[in-house]
Design an enzyme around this catalytic site. Structure first.
Site, short mmCIF file in Angstrom:
data_model
loop_
_atom_site.label_atom_id
_atom_site.label_comp_id
_atom_site.label_asym_id
_atom_site.label_seq_id
_atom_site.Cartn_x
_atom_site.Cartn_y
_atom_site.Cartn_z
N ASN A 131 3.59 3.56 -0.63
CA ASN A 131 2.16 3.26 -0.58
C ASN A 131 1.94 1.89 -1.22
OD1 ASN A 131 -0.61 3.14 -0.85
ND2 ASN A 131 -0.77 4.80 -2.35
N LYS A 185 -0.70 0.14 -1.36
CA LYS A 185 -2.05 -0.06 -1.90
C LYS A 185 -2.62 -1.42 -1.42
CE LYS A 185 -0.88 3.08 -5.55
NZ LYS A 185 -1.12 3.58 -6.87
N HIS A 230 -6.36 9.98 -1.69
CA HIS A 230 -5.64 9.41 -2.83
C HIS A 230 -6.59 9.36 -4.05
CE1 HIS A 230 -3.61 6.57 -5.43
NE2 HIS A 230 -2.50 6.88 -4.78
N GLU A 263 -7.11 7.20 -6.23
CA GLU A 263 -7.86 5.95 -6.41
C GLU A 263 -9.13 5.97 -5.56
OE1 GLU A 263 -4.52 3.39 -5.73
OE2 GLU A 263 -3.75 3.95 -7.70
N GLU A 318 0.07 14.32 -7.10
CA GLU A 318 0.08 13.09 -7.89
C GLU A 318 -0.82 13.27 -9.10
OE1 GLU A 318 1.24 9.43 -5.46
OE2 GLU A 318 -0.89 9.69 -5.16
N GLY A 325 0.79 4.77 -11.72
CA GLY A 325 0.79 3.38 -12.20
C GLY A 325 0.88 3.24 -13.71
N SER A 359 4.40 7.07 -10.72
CA SER A 359 5.44 6.34 -11.48
C SER A 359 6.86 6.72 -11.08
CB SER A 359 5.23 6.53 -12.98
OG SER A 359 4.02 5.93 -13.38
N GLY A 368 4.04 1.49 -6.98
CA GLY A 368 4.57 0.23 -7.52
C GLY A 368 6.00 -0.07 -7.09
P1 PGA Z 1 2.77 4.59 -8.58
O1 PGA Z 1 1.68 5.02 -7.50
O2 PGA Z 1 4.13 4.93 -8.02
O3 PGA Z 1 2.57 3.12 -8.76
O4 PGA Z 1 2.48 5.38 -9.82
C1 PGA Z 1 1.83 6.20 -6.74
C2 PGA Z 1 0.64 6.41 -5.87
O5 PGA Z 1 -0.48 6.12 -6.30
O6 PGA Z 1 0.75 6.84 -4.70
#
Ligand code: PGA
Length: 252
Positions: free
Chosen positions: A9, A11, A96, A98, A168, A174, A213, A235
């Site tokens: 992903n 983003k 998601h 976010e 998640e 993140g 993460s 990330g």
């Molecule tokens: P992250 O994000 O691996 O940066 O923690 C995962 C996600 O939001 O899908």
């Protein structure tokens, strides 16, 4: 061949040149004949078509990070399922955290997006997970249960083969903090129970991904559990070497 699914992903990252470099490096690193696991890349809308052109002769598939619930019309700024299909997408991430938390996306909107995407042929990765506060208050499973129950209408149950769930925890996204392997496995087991409650026996066949993460260093701690079918990577999916290491470790 491993049947694990690794989803990148991206983003709101990657201009067209950067996207091309990243995909070229991923394809080079994993080699043309890899069969270690299934891979989906979810770039921003603006890079979907160019990434598709880059991956169309490989086994990597294309996903979007969101979609609208109507197929066309006066919806300024929105993107429809047909538009995603037109770019070569076969996957979409919906709900998601976010979007739920930064943009106030409600359970009702998420449920409308899920059914439209399923009815029109996309594989749906529905994201669920608790905030740090909800975790501390012991609400994790209640929160996930509510998110799952409200996302799937009766009609959605006809498309169970196209449904994937990403657990998640919001506090792990993140942040570099990852849920402990036994926590991930335990919560995935409970999600399976909720899914069999919703879908009957078919719920057992819904794949569960972990996200939050995920890195080359920690993927091996949980990915080989039979309750974990893959990972949603943010990330670390922006760096070709990290992402391919994750793919290789998941595919062992
Ligand atoms: P992250 O994000 O691996 O940066 O923690 C995962 C996600 O939001 O899908």
């Amino acid at each position: 061949m491993s049947d694990k699914l690794i989803v990148g992903n991206w983003k709101m990252n990657m201009l067209l040149d950067e996207a091309k470099l990243l995909v070229d490096s991923i394809l080079k690193d994993i080699g043309s004949d890899y069969d270690s696991c299934n891979v989906v890349l979810a770039p921003p809308y603006t890079a979907l078509r160019s990434v598709y052109e880059n991956i169309k002769d490989s086994r990597i598939e294309l996903g979007a990070q969101d979609v609208f619930w109507e197929l066309s019309g006066a919806y300024t700024g929105e993107i429809s399922v047909n538009m995603l299909l037109d770019t070569g997408c076969t996957w979409v991430i919906i709900g998601h955290s976010e979007r739920r938390h930064l943009l106030g996306e409600s359970e009702e909107l998420i449920s409308k997006k899920v059914i439209t995407a399923l009815e029109n042929g996309l594989n749906v990765i529905l994201c669920v997970g608790e905030t740090e506060k909800q975790k501390v208050e012991g609400q994790t499973i209640n929160v996930i249960k509510k998110q799952l129950e409200s996302a799937f209408s009766e009609d959605a149950k006809k498309y169970v083969k196209k449904i994937f769930i990403a657990y998640e925890p919001v506090w792990a996204i993140g942040t570099g903090k990852i849920a402990r392997p036994n926590e991930i496995i335990n919560i995935h087991q409970q999600i399976k129970q909720i899914l069999t409650g919703l879908f009957g026996n078919d719920g057992n066949n819904i794949s569960l991904l972990y996200g939050g993460s995920v890195s080359p260093e920690n993927i091996g701690d949980f990915i080989h559990s039979r309750f974990v079918n893959g990972a949603l990577v943010g990330g670390a999916s922006l760096k070709a070497d990290k992402f391919t290491e994750i793919i290789k470790k998941a595919g062992v």
